[in-house]
Design a protein around this motif. Structure first.
Motif, short mmCIF file in Angstrom:
data_model
loop_
_atom_site.label_atom_id
_atom_site.label_comp_id
_atom_site.label_asym_id
_atom_site.label_seq_id
_atom_site.Cartn_x
_atom_site.Cartn_y
_atom_site.Cartn_z
N LEU A 110 0.83 -1.21 0.00
CA LEU A 110 0.00 0.00 0.00
C LEU A 110 0.86 1.26 0.00
CD1 LEU A 110 -2.76 -1.09 2.55
CD2 LEU A 110 -3.08 -0.64 0.10
N ALA A 111 1.93 1.27 0.80
CA ALA A 111 2.81 2.44 0.86
C ALA A 111 3.50 2.66 -0.48
CB ALA A 111 3.83 2.26 1.98
N TYR A 112 3.91 1.60 -1.11
CA TYR A 112 4.59 1.70 -2.40
C TYR A 112 3.65 2.29 -3.46
CZ TYR A 112 7.90 0.37 -6.05
OH TYR A 112 8.80 0.38 -7.08
N ARG A 113 2.42 1.80 -3.47
CA ARG A 113 1.47 2.33 -4.46
C ARG A 113 1.10 3.77 -4.14
NH1 ARG A 113 -2.28 -3.15 -4.42
NH2 ARG A 113 -0.70 -4.52 -5.36
N TYR A 114 1.00 4.10 -2.85
CA TYR A 114 0.74 5.49 -2.48
C TYR A 114 1.88 6.39 -2.97
CZ TYR A 114 0.27 9.71 0.32
OH TYR A 114 0.17 11.03 0.72
N GLY A 115 3.11 5.93 -2.79
CA GLY A 115 4.24 6.72 -3.26
C GLY A 115 4.18 6.96 -4.74
N GLU A 116 3.81 5.95 -5.51
CA GLU A 116 3.70 6.13 -6.96
C GLU A 116 2.62 7.14 -7.32
OE1 GLU A 116 4.99 1.90 -8.92
OE2 GLU A 116 3.00 1.99 -7.98
N GLN A 117 1.47 7.07 -6.61
CA GLN A 117 0.37 7.99 -6.91
C GLN A 117 0.67 9.41 -6.43
OE1 GLN A 117 -2.96 6.12 -4.98
NE2 GLN A 117 -2.93 4.31 -6.31
N LYS A 118 1.25 9.54 -5.24
CA LYS A 118 1.48 10.84 -4.64
C LYS A 118 2.65 11.59 -5.29
CE LYS A 118 1.52 14.11 -1.40
NZ LYS A 118 0.46 15.13 -1.29
N TRP A 119 3.74 10.87 -5.55
CA TRP A 119 4.97 11.54 -5.95
C TRP A 119 5.37 11.29 -7.38
CZ3 TRP A 119 5.65 15.05 -2.52
CH2 TRP A 119 5.33 14.82 -1.19
N GLY A 120 4.68 10.39 -8.05
CA GLY A 120 4.91 10.19 -9.48
C GLY A 120 6.36 9.90 -9.84
N ALA A 121 6.93 10.75 -10.73
CA ALA A 121 8.28 10.52 -11.24
C ALA A 121 9.32 10.55 -10.13
CB ALA A 121 8.62 11.56 -12.31
N ARG A 122 9.10 11.38 -9.10
CA ARG A 122 10.06 11.43 -7.99
C ARG A 122 10.17 10.07 -7.32
NH1 ARG A 122 8.70 16.16 -3.88
NH2 ARG A 122 10.64 15.37 -2.93
N PHE A 123 9.04 9.45 -7.09
CA PHE A 123 9.06 8.15 -6.44
C PHE A 123 9.63 7.07 -7.37
CE2 PHE A 123 7.31 4.11 -4.96
CZ PHE A 123 7.63 4.17 -3.61
N GLN A 124 9.35 7.20 -8.66
CA GLN A 124 9.90 6.22 -9.60
C GLN A 124 11.42 6.24 -9.57
OE1 GLN A 124 8.58 3.84 -11.48
NE2 GLN A 124 6.54 4.24 -10.64
N ARG A 125 12.00 7.43 -9.48
CA ARG A 125 13.46 7.52 -9.41
C ARG A 125 13.99 6.92 -8.10
NH1 ARG A 125 12.29 12.51 -11.97
NH2 ARG A 125 12.25 13.61 -9.96
N VAL A 126 13.28 7.22 -7.01
CA VAL A 126 13.68 6.68 -5.71
C VAL A 126 13.58 5.15 -5.71
CG1 VAL A 126 12.89 6.44 -3.31
CG2 VAL A 126 13.22 8.71 -4.30
N SER A 127 12.53 4.62 -6.33
CA SER A 127 12.28 3.17 -6.29
C SER A 127 13.42 2.38 -6.92
CB SER A 127 10.96 2.84 -6.97
OG SER A 127 11.04 3.10 -8.37
N GLN A 128 14.20 3.01 -7.80
CA GLN A 128 15.32 2.32 -8.42
C GLN A 128 16.44 2.03 -7.43
OE1 GLN A 128 15.15 1.20 -11.67
NE2 GLN A 128 13.05 1.90 -11.32
N ARG A 129 16.38 2.67 -6.27
CA ARG A 129 17.42 2.46 -5.25
C ARG A 129 16.90 1.65 -4.06
NH1 ARG A 129 18.04 7.88 -6.86
NH2 ARG A 129 17.10 8.77 -4.98
N VAL A 130 15.72 1.07 -4.21
CA VAL A 130 15.10 0.31 -3.12
C VAL A 130 15.39 -1.17 -3.27
CG1 VAL A 130 12.91 -0.41 -2.10
CG2 VAL A 130 13.24 1.99 -2.75
N ASN A 131 15.76 -1.79 -2.17
CA ASN A 131 15.83 -3.25 -2.08
C ASN A 131 15.12 -3.69 -0.81
OD1 ASN A 131 18.60 -2.75 -3.74
ND2 ASN A 131 17.75 -4.78 -4.18
N LEU A 132 14.33 -4.75 -0.91
CA LEU A 132 13.66 -5.29 0.26
C LEU A 132 14.63 -6.14 1.07
CD1 LEU A 132 10.21 -6.34 -1.26
CD2 LEU A 132 10.78 -4.23 -0.03
N ILE A 133 14.49 -6.08 2.38
CA ILE A 133 15.28 -6.91 3.28
C ILE A 133 14.31 -7.83 4.01
CG2 ILE A 133 16.81 -6.97 5.27
CD1 ILE A 133 18.19 -5.77 2.95
N HIS A 134 14.51 -9.13 3.86
CA HIS A 134 13.65 -10.11 4.52
C HIS A 134 14.13 -10.28 5.96
CE1 HIS A 134 11.90 -14.46 4.59
NE2 HIS A 134 11.14 -13.60 5.22
#
Length: 389
Positions: A299-323
């Protein structure tokens, strides 16, 4: 390993003796050889003979006396990196960088190392992989849920980096932080000058903020990194704006004192969080097998895409999940349903921490080892996406 030459000039023989003994028995002594002088004449003769001095730490009076007495020594001193050992700021009249002579010796030596590294452009071999061309690398530990283990991971990563001789700063920007519990350090609770005061310096005297940071940062023996006490006024953190947070991070990043900054960030997706995530070179987003945490992450990821658009898309390229809290011998997934990659190293459940009072830094050997492997993976470069984004 090359040993650098540190020359210290101070009139007090007992001070010089204690400093020499401390250096001899500390890790500092593996890299630096101390040459001590208690009068200007002896130092002048050493300089005139052309012996190597990589860094000179001298009381202003002795330094001025030496320059006045020997033209040859004065000319050679101009080519030596010099730090003034002062009793109070301003004693060198701005001619050299200053360090307080009477402060804890570990802090004094770290200050000397920082000045030398900033001047020479040095960094440790391990840190060289992490550090970008300008300033320290920023790794932010994040989650869309509270209680996922962000602080535990951030602190253990700081220890792992410090253990590899990487100059590391731990920056806790949570509203309600628990770092003091993990460190067992009452100083972290905000009883001493810390983030509140640094934020004030940034607003009122930004030109002095770097010096303030050097004088007030703290070091923890287990953490193997520097940090600042939490805000003495909790309201300062609650009302922290994106611009102030960006200036704070930029100050630490460009100080020349660190190779790596570990940011411990709380859950949220407002302008403050986006600004800090945009300032990060790598974002480690913690999740577990808990369906509620996984749902909040999505939900947070999708909110980021909707709220911040291209800014979040650029940020998402630096995200890795940690289990986190993975079952024994369980391998992390390669990617989640939103297409976010997992780091190939999972963090285990730590039964030692089931009792809140036993949750201390490095108290779980399995977790500590996993955090060390994760840091080594990042230092080695890992996968192309995992490091470079």
């Amino acid at each position: 390993m090359k040993r650098y030459q540190l020359a210290v000039a101070a009139k007090e023989q007992e001070y010089v003796r204690r400093l020499a003994e401390y250096i001899r028995d500390s890790p500092f002594g593996q890299q630096w050889q101390l040459i001590a002088f208690t009068n200007a004449k002896a130092l002048g003769e050493h300089v005139e003979k052309g012996y190597t001095i990589d860094l000179l730490a001298s009381q202003p009076g002795l330094y001025a006396e030496l320059r006045a007495e020997s033209m040859v020594a004065a000319e050679q001193l101009d080519r030596i990196l010099t730090v003034a050992l002062v009793l109070k700021r301003g004693e060198s009249n701005g001619q050299q960088q200053e360090l307080l002579q009477y402060q804890p010796l570990p802090s004094l030596l770290q200050g000397l190392l920082d000045i030398y590294a900033a001047s020479a452009g040095h960094s440790s071999s391990a840190a060289a992989v992490l550090a970008p061309e300008e300033g320290a690398k920023v790794v932010t530990v994040y989650s869309s849920s509270g209680g996922t283990g962000k602080t535990a991971l951030a602190l253990h990563l700081t220890n792992a980096a410090g253990s590899q001789h990487c100059r590391t700063f731990y920056l806790n920007l949570e509203r309600w932080h628990s770092a003091g519990v993990w460190l067992g350090n009452t100083h972290y609770a905000g009883a001493e000058e810390g983030l509140s005061e640094l934020l004030y310096e940034l607003k009122s005297q930004p030109e002095h903020a770097g010096q303030w940071l050097s004088e007030h940062r703290k070091r923890h023996s287990l953490l193997k990194g520097d940090f600042l006490s939490a805000c003495t006024n909790t309201e300062d953190r609650i009302t922290l704006g994106a611009d102030d947070a960006a200036r704070l991070l930029a100050l630490i990043k460009k100080s020349g004192q660190y190779d790596l900054i570990i940011v411990d960030l709380d859950d949220g997706m407002d302008e403050l969080h986006m600004t800090l995530l945009e300032s990060s070179d790598q974002i480690l987003w913690l999740v577990s097998d808990d369906e509620g945490i996984l749902a909040k992450q999505s939900l947070a990821y999708r909110y980021g895409e909707q709220k911040w658009g291209a800014r979040f898309q650029r940020v998402s390229q630096r995200v890795n999940l940690i289990h986190n809290r993975a079952k024994k011998n369980a391998l992390p997934p390669t990617m989640n349903r939103d297409g976010i990659p997992y780091m190939p190293i999972a963090l285990p459940e730590a039964p030692e921490w089931h009792n809140a009072t036993s949750a201390k830094l490095l108290s779980s050997p399995a977790y500590r080892a996993a955090a060390g492997r994760l840091m080594n993976y990042m230092m080695r470069g890992g996968e192309q996406h995992a490091v470079n984004g």
